[in-house]
Design a protein around this motif. Structure first.
Motif, PDB file in Angstrom:
ATOM      1  N   TYR A 114       0.839  -1.201   0.000  1.00 19.29           N
ATOM      2  CA  TYR A 114       0.000   0.000   0.000  1.00 19.29           C
ATOM      3  C   TYR A 114       0.873   1.249   0.000  1.00 19.29           C
ATOM      4  O   TYR A 114       2.046   1.221   0.384  1.00 19.29           O
ATOM      5  CB  TYR A 114      -0.962  -0.017   1.206  1.00 19.29           C
ATOM      6  N   GLU A 115       0.277   2.373  -0.431  1.00 17.40           N
ATOM      7  CA  GLU A 115       1.004   3.633  -0.545  1.00 17.40           C
ATOM      8  C   GLU A 115       0.882   4.397   0.766  1.00 17.40           C
ATOM      9  O   GLU A 115      -0.187   4.446   1.370  1.00 17.40           O
ATOM     10  CB  GLU A 115       0.412   4.463  -1.691  1.00 17.40           C
ATOM     11  N   THR A 116       1.975   4.961   1.202  1.00 12.85           N
ATOM     12  CA  THR A 116       1.946   5.713   2.460  1.00 12.85           C
ATOM     13  C   THR A 116       1.847   7.214   2.177  1.00 12.85           C
ATOM     14  O   THR A 116       1.964   7.639   1.024  1.00 12.85           O
ATOM     15  CB  THR A 116       3.220   5.438   3.284  1.00 12.85           C
ATOM     16  N   THR A 117       1.639   7.953   3.221  1.00 11.36           N
ATOM     17  CA  THR A 117       1.433   9.396   3.066  1.00 11.36           C
ATOM     18  C   THR A 117       2.657  10.085   2.481  1.00 11.36           C
ATOM     19  O   THR A 117       2.529  11.114   1.828  1.00 11.36           O
ATOM     20  CB  THR A 117       1.095  10.041   4.424  1.00 11.36           C
ATOM     21  N   ASN A 118       3.857   9.502   2.693  1.00 11.82           N
ATOM     22  CA  ASN A 118       5.022  10.157   2.098  1.00 11.82           C
ATOM     23  C   ASN A 118       5.407   9.546   0.743  1.00 11.82           C
ATOM     24  O   ASN A 118       6.570   9.521   0.366  1.00 11.82           O
ATOM     25  CB  ASN A 118       6.197  10.204   3.090  1.00 11.82           C
ATOM     26  N   LYS A 119       4.388   9.016   0.027  1.00 11.25           N
ATOM     27  CA  LYS A 119       4.505   8.568  -1.365  1.00 11.25           C
ATOM     28  C   LYS A 119       5.461   7.376  -1.561  1.00 11.25           C
ATOM     29  O   LYS A 119       5.975   7.163  -2.642  1.00 11.25           O
ATOM     30  CB  LYS A 119       4.966   9.731  -2.286  1.00 11.25           C
TER      31      LYS A 119
END
Ligand SMILES: *[C@@H]1O[C@H](CO)[C@@H](O)[C@H](O)[C@H]1NC(C)=O
Ligand SMILES: *[C@@H]1O[C@H](CO)[C@@H](O)[C@H](O)[C@H]1NC(C)=O
Ligand SMILES: *[C@@H]1O[C@H](CO)[C@@H](O)[C@H](O)[C@H]1NC(C)=O
Ligand SMILES: *[C@@H]1O[C@H](CO)[C@@H](O)[C@H](O)[C@H]1NC(C)=O
Ligand SMILES: *[C@@H]1O[C@H](CO)[C@@H](O)[C@H](O)[C@H]1NC(C)=O
Ligand SMILES: *[C@@H]1O[C@H](CO)[C@@H](O)[C@H](O)[C@H]1NC(C)=O
Ligand SMILES: *[C@@H]1O[C@H](CO)[C@@H](O)[C@H](O)[C@H]1NC(C)=O
Ligand SMILES: *[C@@H]1O[C@H](CO)[C@@H](O)[C@H](O)[C@H]1NC(C)=O
Ligand SMILES: *[C@@H]1O[C@H](CO)[C@@H](O)[C@H](O)[C@H]1NC(C)=O
Ligand SMILES: *[C@@H]1O[C@H](CO)[C@@H](O)[C@H](O)[C@H]1NC(C)=O
Ligand SMILES: *[C@@H]1O[C@H](CO)[C@@H](O)[C@H](O)[C@H]1NC(C)=O
Length: 411
Positions: free
Chosen positions: A54-59
């Motif tokens: 999955y993608e995290t908030t810091n890309k």
């Protein structure tokens, strides 16, 4: 084992779910779904884990593996009815949901699809997820299993789609269970079939799937059955199976190097059972008649076909390979044992003795009529050849005489 009642599912009556939680370390899931009569309609036991990216908030991307299912519930699992197929529904951990659908055809049932949902909004499993919400991956499987067979796949199966990798192993499942009894007939997945090839000393065994090799004569093998230390049954034969389905004949030669024999010997019946990785069993049952002759009375086979389905047939009213007790039956020419319209066995270089084997050796043979015809022809052929030889010798003699006479005259 924990049993609890589910809410009545429309159309399927009251469903009682019993789950047996496996050893804590192995996380095996098990579901024994029963219908309103307390009869098992669906049974499953399996292991699974998931890897989700999955993608995290810091890309950047993170991957997480979900193997500890925590508390597992099976709400929504149903036996199936006229409108809906059977379904296994599993809820586990914080917000995971897993559903497997089944459908039925005339003689098979299928594990149709698997649907896995996860919630990236759960910040213990998916910390710093950029997008929060429920995501679902659907996998179409369409694994066909003969009706009334228990599907087994101990090997690891991997499903990969978008951001999810699913692993399954030690799978046992049967939907559409008949009469409330989980079948003892197992249908193996292809991977299990190839990985359970019986170990043999001959390592250069080709593909375990007996690919049809029509017309080629099968290699003869010698099979025996022991009673204590003594050989009580002997059979030497090349075997070719001819299975006709949907008007198509598959001709399969049995490789004696990868075929094992077992059996039993009694005073009036004897059994020779052959097995290989594709033949669950091929039984030859011999019987005694009139206290003085034996014959092949019964053939019973169950084997895997190349498409994975199981072919089984039996006939206990046969009459082949008839010979006096105390002798062996022999037929070198090709013979056909017709078990049913759909199944024949072609035999080559056959010699069999199911009773009274002494010192592990065949007794004198009674030959089949096809062979005796051949034997009858031999003296005739020898006679003709001999006659021809006499004529040739006579002619040579005459020519020689005339030559020598002309020789004398010229001198
Ligand atoms: C499933 O449950 C039924 C009813 O409780 C029981 O008779 C049966 O033995 C169970 N089967 C398995 C495989 O656990
Ligand atoms: C089913 O089993 C439960 C206990 O497991 C029992 O209370 C119930 O009466 C049974 N129902 C039927 C229809 O046999
Ligand atoms: C599985 O069955 C459910 C309900 O029966 C249905 O809603 C769902 O679409 C099915 N899934 C697939 C992939 O067929
Ligand atoms: C997880 O979410 C809850 C509320 O949604 C929040 O209170 C908590 O701080 C979050 N935890 C982390 C590690 O982000
Ligand atoms: C189920 O029971 C019926 C009647 O008792 C029988 O005819 C049928 O063969 C059984 N099916 C299986 C798979 O045992
Ligand atoms: C089988 O053979 C072994 C070793 O040759 C011998 O010890 C044993 O007594 C034999 N058993 C029988 C039933 O003849
Ligand atoms: C196999 O069986 C079919 C149908 O009985 C027959 O037509 C065909 O000749 C057989 N083939 C061999 C090789 O025995
Ligand atoms: C069986 O083994 C023998 C001896 O190792 C070999 O010559 C023969 O080709 C093998 N047959 C098959 C069908 O693999
Ligand atoms: C395998 O093939 C046979 C005949 O070719 C067919 O009758 C059977 O249904 C097939 N089985 C599967 C599982 O596709
Ligand atoms: C064939 O073998 C199976 C499994 O051993 C057995 O259940 C069945 O009764 C046998 N059929 C005959 C006709 O002997
Ligand atoms: C067995 O075979 C014989 C002749 O082949 C036939 O007359 C008899 O009816 C058969 N019996 C059964 C039970 O099929």
């Amino acid at each position: 084992m924990v049993c609890f009642r589910l809410f009545p599912v429309p159309g399927s009556g009251l469903v009682l779910v019993c789950l047996v939680l496996g050893a804590v370390r192995s996380y095996a899931l098990e579901l024994n779904l029963t219908d309103s009569e307390n009869a098992t309609c669906l049974y499953a036991k399996w292991q699974m884990n998931f890897t989700v990216r999955y993608e995290t908030t810091n890309k950047t991307y993170k991957t997480v593996t979900i193997s500890d299912h925590g508390t597992v519930t099976y709400n929504g699992s149903i036996c199936g009815d006229d409108q809906n197929g059977p379904k296994i529904a599993v809820q586990f951990g914080p917000g995971f949901s897993w559903i497997a659908n089944f459908t039925k055809a005339a003689s098979t049932y299928s594990i149709d699809s698997i649907s896995f949902s996860y919630n990236t909004g759960d910040n213990t499993t998916f910390p710093d997820a950029e997008d929060k919400g429920i995501l679902t991956v659907d996998e179409l499987l369409a694994i066909k299993i003969p009706l009334n067979d228990l599907f087994r796949c101990n090997s690891l199966s991997t499903l990969e789609k978008s951001d999810v990798v699913q692993h399954y192993w030690d799978v046992l499942v049967q939907a559409f269970v008949q009469n409330g009894t989980v079948s003892t007939n197992e249908f193996l997945c292809d991977k299990d079939k190839t990985s359970t090839v019986a170990p043999t000393v001959h390592t250069t065994v080709p593909s375990p799937t007996t690919t049809p090799t029509p017309k080629e004569k099968p290699e003869a093998g010698t099979y025996s059955v022991n009673n204590g230390n003594d050989t009580c049954l002997l059979a030497t034969m090349g075997l070719q199976l001819n299975i006709t389905q949907d008007k198509v004949a598959s001709v399969i030669n049995i490789n004696p190097n990868t075929t094992h024999s077992t059996g039993s010997c009694r005073s009036h019946t004897a059994l020779l059972r052959l097995n290989s990785s594709t033949i669950k069993y091929l039984d030859f049952v011999f019987a005694v008649k009139n206290e003085n002759r034996f014959y092949l009375k019964e053939v019973n086979i169950s084997m895997y076909l190349v498409n994975g389905s199981v072919f089984s047939i039996a006939n206990n009213n046969l009459s082949y390979w008839d010979a006096p007790l105390g002798s062996s039956y022999m037929c070198n020419k090709e013979q056909t044992v017709s078990v049913s319209g759909a199944f024949q066995i072609n035999t080559f270089d056959l010699r069999v003795q199911p009773f009274n084997v002494t010192q592990g050796k065949y007794s004198t043979a009674e030959e089949c009529s096809a062979d005796s015809d051949l034997n009858f022809l031999i003296p005739v052929a020898v006679g003709v050849a001999l006659g021809f030889l006499i004529v040739v010798v006579f002619i040579s003699y005459m020519i020689g005489r005339r030559k020598s006479r002309t020789g004398y005259q010229s001198v």
